[in-house]
Design an enzyme around this catalytic site. Structure first.
Site, PDB file in Angstrom:
ATOM      1  N   HIS A 102      -8.630   9.724   2.793  1.00  0.00           N
ATOM      2  CA  HIS A 102      -8.251   8.588   1.957  1.00  0.00           C
ATOM      3  C   HIS A 102      -8.375   9.019   0.501  1.00  0.00           C
ATOM      4  O   HIS A 102      -9.401   9.582   0.101  1.00  0.00           O
ATOM      5  CB  HIS A 102      -9.153   7.380   2.236  1.00  0.00           C
ATOM      6  CG  HIS A 102      -8.586   6.103   1.702  1.00  0.00           C
ATOM      7  ND1 HIS A 102      -8.527   5.825   0.350  1.00  0.00           N
ATOM      8  CD2 HIS A 102      -8.025   5.039   2.325  1.00  0.00           C
ATOM      9  CE1 HIS A 102      -7.962   4.631   0.181  1.00  0.00           C
ATOM     10  NE2 HIS A 102      -7.648   4.138   1.367  1.00  0.00           N
ATOM     11  N   ARG A 130      -0.605   8.982   9.056  1.00  0.00           N
ATOM     12  CA  ARG A 130      -0.453   7.549   9.340  1.00  0.00           C
ATOM     13  C   ARG A 130      -0.042   6.770   8.094  1.00  0.00           C
ATOM     14  O   ARG A 130      -0.602   6.975   7.007  1.00  0.00           O
ATOM     15  CB  ARG A 130      -1.786   7.003   9.849  1.00  0.00           C
ATOM     16  CG  ARG A 130      -1.810   5.509  10.065  1.00  0.00           C
ATOM     17  CD  ARG A 130      -3.179   5.102  10.550  1.00  0.00           C
ATOM     18  NE  ARG A 130      -4.184   5.373   9.552  1.00  0.00           N
ATOM     19  CZ  ARG A 130      -4.672   4.452   8.723  1.00  0.00           C
ATOM     20  NH1 ARG A 130      -4.230   3.211   8.773  1.00  0.00           N
ATOM     21  NH2 ARG A 130      -5.596   4.767   7.860  1.00  0.00           N
ATOM     22  N   ARG A 155      -0.014   8.398   1.621  1.00  0.00           N
ATOM     23  CA  ARG A 155      -1.409   8.751   1.357  1.00  0.00           C
ATOM     24  C   ARG A 155      -1.649  10.251   1.208  1.00  0.00           C
ATOM     25  O   ARG A 155      -2.446  10.689   0.379  1.00  0.00           O
ATOM     26  CB  ARG A 155      -2.224   8.214   2.537  1.00  0.00           C
ATOM     27  CG  ARG A 155      -3.658   8.206   2.310  1.00  0.00           C
ATOM     28  CD  ARG A 155      -4.321   7.386   3.384  1.00  0.00           C
ATOM     29  NE  ARG A 155      -4.198   5.969   3.132  1.00  0.00           N
ATOM     30  CZ  ARG A 155      -4.634   5.020   3.961  1.00  0.00           C
ATOM     31  NH1 ARG A 155      -5.207   5.359   5.089  1.00  0.00           N
ATOM     32  NH2 ARG A 155      -4.512   3.756   3.664  1.00  0.00           N
ATOM     33  N   GLU A 162       0.866  -1.180   0.000  1.00  0.00           N
ATOM     34  CA  GLU A 162       0.000   0.000   0.000  1.00  0.00           C
ATOM     35  C   GLU A 162       0.903   1.230   0.000  1.00  0.00           C
ATOM     36  O   GLU A 162       2.139   1.105   0.091  1.00  0.00           O
ATOM     37  CB  GLU A 162      -0.929   0.002   1.227  1.00  0.00           C
ATOM     38  CG  GLU A 162      -2.000  -1.063   1.155  1.00  0.00           C
ATOM     39  CD  GLU A 162      -2.987  -1.002   2.308  1.00  0.00           C
ATOM     40  OE1 GLU A 162      -2.981  -0.030   3.072  1.00  0.00           O
ATOM     41  OE2 GLU A 162      -3.764  -1.953   2.434  1.00  0.00           O
TER      42      GLU A 162
HETATM   43  C1  SIN Z   1      -7.170   0.813   2.676  1.00  0.00           C
HETATM   44  O1  SIN Z   1      -7.442  -0.371   2.542  1.00  0.00           O
HETATM   45  O2  SIN Z   1      -6.842   1.545   1.758  1.00  0.00           O
HETATM   46  C2  SIN Z   1      -7.266   1.414   4.044  1.00  0.00           C
HETATM   47  C3  SIN Z   1      -6.137   0.946   4.829  1.00  0.00           C
HETATM   48  C4  SIN Z   1      -5.842   1.906   5.919  1.00  0.00           C
HETATM   49  O3  SIN Z   1      -6.550   2.896   6.103  1.00  0.00           O
HETATM   50  O4  SIN Z   1      -4.834   1.704   6.575  1.00  0.00           O
END
Ligand code: SIN
Length: 575
Positions: free
Chosen positions: A248, A393, A297, A128
Site C-alpha cells: 500500500h 488488485r 496502486r 481510489e
Molecule cells: C484503502 O483504503 O486504501 C485500502 C483499500 C483497499 O486496500 O482496497
C-alpha cells in the site's frame, strides 16, 4: 489431487464435532459464506483464529467497489480492474465480480450494514487509485470494514450459527478417496472444546485472510500469517500468483525500524484530493501517470519508492491540509485519530508516509465457484486466487470479491448437496500417522523470516536479493528438518511455532515465484528486469508442495487460469 501427507506436528485430536460445512475465518468472505450456507439449510460451523471481528476486514478503510453510481456500469468497472491487473486477470472471473457485485452489496445492506449516504438518501461514493469513476461505497467515513464486520457478526449471532473462537486451524483431513473430510484445529479456551480437536465435514471453506505478517511492516493484523495457504499446500492444493504482493503506497511512517501492523492512510484520502509530495513540497506523481496520485496502486507505490531512493529519504508525505478540520473529522475520523495518536496533525501538517505490505493478490487457486484443486476444499477472500486481481488488485475490489465468491461457494455446496443427496454425510477421515511429518520452527523464527523477506523480497526485488532470501529461508527449513531427523527434536507445538512454520512455508513459495518471474509487472518489481515481458511472462506461476516438502513450480497461460481449464506443466522446477 490428493494430500501430500504432510501435516503440522501437533497432538492427536482430543475431541471432535461434525457439520456439513466448516468455514475457517470470520472476515467478510467467511461470514458471508457461513450465513449463506446456513440459509441453505447446511449445518455450518465457523472457526476463527481470534475473536469473530479480529481479522483484516475490520481494518479496511476505503470501502467496497461496485458499479452503483449513476452512469457507472459493470463494464467500466471491468475495464479498470483489467488495467490494474496488468494483463494477468482472468476476464471471466472479473466479469462475474463486477456483474454480481452490485446486488451482493445490496444484500450486504439488507443484512444490516449501514453505508454513508448523501442528504438525498443516495449512497455516497468516493474514488481510489485506478478507478475512473466514483464507485467506492464507504461507512463511518473511513471505517467501512468495521461496519461490515459489525453487521455480519451480528447476523451470525442472530442466526445462532455455531462459532468457535481462538481456534487456529492446523491441517485438512481427507478421506480414503482424497476428498475433504474436515480440519484439525487448536482451540485456546476453557470449555468442552479445548486443545487440539477436529471438525469433521465434507466441505471446508478457507477464508483465513492474508499473509502480510511475512514482512516486518504491514497493514495486516498479527493473525495474518498465511495459515490458509500453508494448509492448502500441505493438503496438495495449488497456489498461484504469490509473487504479487501489493504494497500500500500510503502507510503512516513511524520510523525505519517500525514493525508489525502499521496504521493505514486510505487511498480515499487521495480520492478526495490529497497530494503526494516530497520533503520540498513537490508533487512528484504529476506527469508520471494520467491519474497522478490516483494511478493504480503499484504505480503509486513505485513512484514513492523511486522518489525515496532518488532523495535518499526514508519517507514521502501526503498533504491534505486543505481539507480543513471539519472534513477531516467528518470524512476520515479513524485516520485523523491514528495520526494524532502518533503526534501528527493532518489538519496542520503533511502526513509522513511510506509503502508497506498490504494485500496478497495471489493465493489458493480456485475456479469460478471457489473450488480448489482438492475436492471439497474451497477458498474465498484474500486467501484465494480466483483470478480477479491478476498482477495487482484494484483498490477496494477485495471486500467485493469476498462477498461475491463467498456467495458462489455457498450456492455450489448447496447445489451439490441437492444433486448428490449428500445430506449430512460426514466422511470418515483417514487415520493420521503417529509420527509428526513436519518439523516446527521456533517462535523467534517469525522475526528472522520477516527480516529476510523485507530485505530480499520487498517492494524492489532483484535476482541477488531473491537468491539471498531463498538461501536464508532454505537454511531455516533445513535446520528444522535435520534437527527432527537427527535428534527427533522439533519446537514445542503451539500457536507461535505453528505460525512461524506457516510463515516459512508461504515465504518459500513467494520467493520461488518471484525469482522465476524475470520481469516487472503489476506489484512485482524487479530491478534487474525492469520491463514487462508479455511474450515470456503473460503466464501464472502455480506451485504445489511435494510429499518431501520440496516445491513443484510450473507456469500456465493467462487464458488457462481456472483449474478446470488447466494445462499440463510447462516449466517444472524443483527447489
Ligand atoms: C484503502 O483504503 O486504501 C485500502 C483499500 C483497499 O486496500 O482496497
Amino acid at each position: 489431487m490428493t494430500s501430500t501427507g504432510i501435516r503440522l506436528h501437533a497432538p492427536a485430536p482430543g475431541w471432535s464435532i461434525s457439520a456439513d460445512v466448516v468455514v475457517v475465518g470470520s472476515g467478510v468472505a467467511g461470514l458471508t459464506a457461513a450465513l449463506r450456507c446456513e440459509a441453505a439449510g447446511l449445518r455450518t460451523v465457523v472457526v476463527t483464529k481470534a475473536r469473530l471481528d479480529d481479522g483484516s476486514t475490520r481494518w479496511a478503510q476505503g470501502g467496497i467497489a461496485a458499479a452503483l453510481g449513476e452512469g457507472d456500469t459493470p463494464d467500466q468497472h471491468l475495464d479498470d480492474t483489467l488495467v490494474a491487473g496488468a494483463g494477468l486477470c482472468d476476464a471471466d472471473a472479473v466479469r462475474l465480480l463486477v456483474t454480481e457485485g452490485p446486488d451482493a452489496v445490496r444484500r450486504l445492506i439488507a443484512t444490516g450494514a449501514h453505508f454513508d449516504e448523501s442528504s438525498e438518501g443516495n449512497l455516497e461514493l468516493t474514488r481510489e487509485g485506478g478507478h475512473h469513476r466514483r464507485r467506492i461505497a464507504h461507512a463511518g467515513g473511513d471505517a467501512t470494514g468495521a461496519e461490515i464486520s459489525r453487521a455480519l457478526v451480528e447476523a451470525v449471532r442472530a442466526r445462532g450459527l455455531r462459532t468457535i473462537e481462538n481456534a487456529l486451524v492446523l491441517d485438512l483431513l481427507t478421506d480414503a478417496d482424497g476428498r475433504t473430510a474436515g480440519v484439525t484445529l487448536h482451540v485456546m479456551g476453557e470449555g468442552q472444546h479445548d486443545g487440539v480437536g477436529a471438525v469433521h465435514a465434507p466441505h471446508v471453506v478457507l477464508a483465513t485472510g492474508g499473509m502480510g505478517q511475512v514482512f516486518s511492516a504491514t497493514t495486516n493484523p498479527s493473525v495474518s500469517t498465511g495459515d490458509g495457504v500453508a494448509l492448502a499446500l500441505r493438503a496438495g492444493a495449488e497456489v498461484s500468483d504469490l509473487e504479487f504482493v501489493q504494497f500500500h503506497p500510503t502507510v503512516l511512517f513511524l520510523g525505519i525500524d517500525a514493525e508489525g501492523q502499521q496504521p493505514l492512510v486510505s487511498e480515499a484520502v487521495r480520492g478526495e484530493g490529497a497530494h503526494l509530495v516530497d520533503a520540498d513540497g513537490v508533487r512528484f506523481m504529476v506527469g508520471q501517470h494520467e491519474l497522478a496520485e490516483l494511478a493504480p496502486r503499484d504505480i503509486v507505490a513505485k513512484g514513492i519508492t523511486r522518489r525515496m531512493l532518488e532523495q535518499d529519504a526514508e519517507n514521502m508525505f501526503l498533504d491534505a491540509r486543505h481539507f480543513g478540520a471539519d472534513m477531516w473529522e467528518h470524512r476520515f475520523p479513524t485516520i485523523l485519530a491514528a495520526c494524532r495518536a502518533h503526534g501528527i496533525d493532518p489538519v496542520h501538517e503533511p502526513i509522513p508516509i511510506a509503502p508497506a505490505a498490504h494485500y496478497a493478490s495471489g493465493g489458493v487457486r480456485t475456479d469460478d465457484h471457489g473450488r480448489t484443486t482438492v475436492p471439497g476444499l474451497y477458498a474465498c477472500g484474500e486467501v484465494a486466487c480466483t483470478g480477479v486481481h491478476g498482477a495487482n488488485r484494484l483498490a477496494s475490489n477485495s471486500l467485493l470479491e469476498g462477498l461475491v465468491y463467498a456467495e458462489r461457494i455457498a450456492a455450489d455446496i448447496a447445489d451439490g448437496r441437492a444433486e448428490n443427496g449428500l445430506h449430512a454425510r460426514v466422511p470418515a477421515p483417514v487415520p493420521q500417522p503417529e509420527q509428526p511429518a513436519h518439523p516446527l520452527l521456533g517462535a523467534e523464527a517469525r522475526f528472522a523470516i520477516q527480516r529476510i523477506m523485507t530485505e530480499g523480497a520487498g517492494v524492489l526485488r532483484s535476482a541477488d536479493s531473491l537468491d539471498k532470501a531463498a538461501d536464508q529461508l532454505q537454511r531455516l527449513h533445513t535446520e528444522a528438518r535435520d534437527a527432527l531427523a537427527e535428534n527427533g527434536k522439533t519446537a514445542e507445538p503451539g500457536v507461535d511455532t505453528w505460525e512461524s512454520t506457516n510463515l516459512l512455508c508461504v515465504a518459500r513459495v513467494l520467493v520461488a515465484a518471484a525469482r522465476l518471474r524475470e520481469e516487472t509487472r503489476g506489484c512485482h518489481w524487479r530491478e534487474d528486469h525492469a520491463e514487462r515481458d508479455d511474450a515470456a511472462w503473460r503466464r501464472h506461476i502455480v506451485v504445489r508442495l511435494n510429499p518431501d516438502r520440496t516445491l513443484a513450480v510450473q507456469t500456465t497461460d493467462s487464458a488457462d487460469f481456472p483449474p478446470t481449464r488447466q494445462q499440463p506443466a510447462q516449466r517444472p522446477q524443483e527447489q
